[in-house]
Design an enzyme around this catalytic site. Sequence first.
Site, PDB file in Angstrom:
ATOM      1  N   MET A 127      36.515  47.534  16.951  1.00  0.00           N
ATOM      2  CA  MET A 127      37.415  47.036  15.686  1.00  0.00           C
ATOM      3  C   MET A 127      36.864  46.089  14.779  1.00  0.00           C
ATOM      4  SD  MET A 127      41.059  46.205  17.772  1.00  0.00           S
ATOM      5  CE  MET A 127      40.770  44.557  18.531  1.00  0.00           C
ATOM      6  N   ASP A 165      35.375  43.071  28.543  1.00  0.00           N
ATOM      7  CA  ASP A 165      36.631  43.652  28.653  1.00  0.00           C
ATOM      8  C   ASP A 165      36.819  44.414  30.058  1.00  0.00           C
ATOM      9  OD1 ASP A 165      37.988  42.713  26.075  1.00  0.00           O
ATOM     10  OD2 ASP A 165      36.516  43.665  25.332  1.00  0.00           O
ATOM     11  N   HIS A 225      28.420  44.295  20.633  1.00  0.00           N
ATOM     12  CA  HIS A 225      28.543  45.672  19.918  1.00  0.00           C
ATOM     13  C   HIS A 225      27.306  46.368  19.873  1.00  0.00           C
ATOM     14  CE1 HIS A 225      32.328  43.755  18.448  1.00  0.00           C
ATOM     15  NE2 HIS A 225      33.044  44.633  19.076  1.00  0.00           N
TER      16      HIS A 225
HETATM   17  O1  PAF Z   1      37.559  46.783  22.765  1.00  0.00           O
HETATM   18  C1  PAF Z   1      37.889  46.700  21.675  1.00  0.00           C
HETATM   19  O2  PAF Z   1      37.492  46.540  20.383  1.00  0.00           O
HETATM   20  C2  PAF Z   1      39.097  47.664  21.374  1.00  0.00           C
HETATM   21  O3  PAF Z   1      40.300  47.578  22.113  1.00  0.00           O
HETATM   22  C3  PAF Z   1      38.952  49.154  21.406  1.00  0.00           C
HETATM   23  C4  PAF Z   1      38.337  49.899  22.635  1.00  0.00           C
HETATM   24  C5  PAF Z   1      37.941  49.528  20.204  1.00  0.00           C
HETATM   25  C6  PAF Z   1      40.179  49.997  20.872  1.00  0.00           C
HETATM   26  O4  PAF Z   1      40.901  49.298  19.801  1.00  0.00           O
END
Ligand code: PAF
Length: 279
Positions: free
Chosen positions: A30, A150, A37
């Site tokens: 996102m 997450d 990331h």
């Molecule tokens: O973890 C995230 O950033 C979001 O939940 C994802 C997997 C990109 C879905 O919008």
Amino acid sequence: MRIVKLISETQSIISEYKANGKRVGFVPTMGALHKGHLSLVAQSKRENDITVVSIFVNPTQFNNLNDLKTYPRILDKDLDLLSEYEPDLIFIPEAEEVYPEPDTRVFNFGDIEKVMEGKNRPGHFNGVAQVVSKLFDYIRPNNAYFGQKDFQQVAVIKQMTKNLELDINIVACPIIREVDGLAMSSRNMLLSKVERKNAAKISETLFKACNLVPDFSVSQLKEWVIAEINNNAYLEVEYFEIVDDTNLKSIEKWDDSDNRIACITVQVGKVRLIDNISL
Ligand code: PAF
């Protein structure tokens, strides 16, 4: 590094890669990217011929409108960071194209969505499944990379992939932490200076908790962690659960599971942070 907005253009580029026998790795994000990331992008690059990154703030997974409004959006910085890693394709769709009409699909993940984040953020995982299933459909990756921070999201996405019989390997990647231990998160940049400093107490407490197993019972450890964190004026625990890492059921004694994971959500001012650790 191609940057594409249209779904149709993305699909035709992906079809070409596939026609040439390329293996595609996918990192959905996102935006508001951080080293967590980027570690997913690096892993995808190592394990695939082609790496696709998506940047899309998915409205359907926010159960709190203010959270959606304040979610950091810093596309130029994101593109700058990604340019160092050179993914092959960056897909930045528009909400109107992803959701030309409201997505009314309801997913069922059984018990794993009824606890922790699922219980405290109603509709959140349904929204995640809506967008990830769409993104998987556009990109058709061989491997898709998600951060273990997450943890419950990874479990839900694995279940979704199984339910939809998708031939996609879901790869869970380790939590990346700041020097003081705070789990990296896009939401960290919303913390004030003093909140950011105090937020380190969350991981510090989780690390200490590891050393108290098995001397403390499960309930003693839960009480200790919650008290320790709530003792800090800037922090308020929303939940702290110790669960089996496969079925996500709470455990009552250490023998209930060989693979235990402690999951926590803490409100730091207006910012909600999550973290977890294997016990
Ligand atoms: O973890 C995230 O950033 C979001 O939940 C994802 C997997 C990109 C879905 O919008």
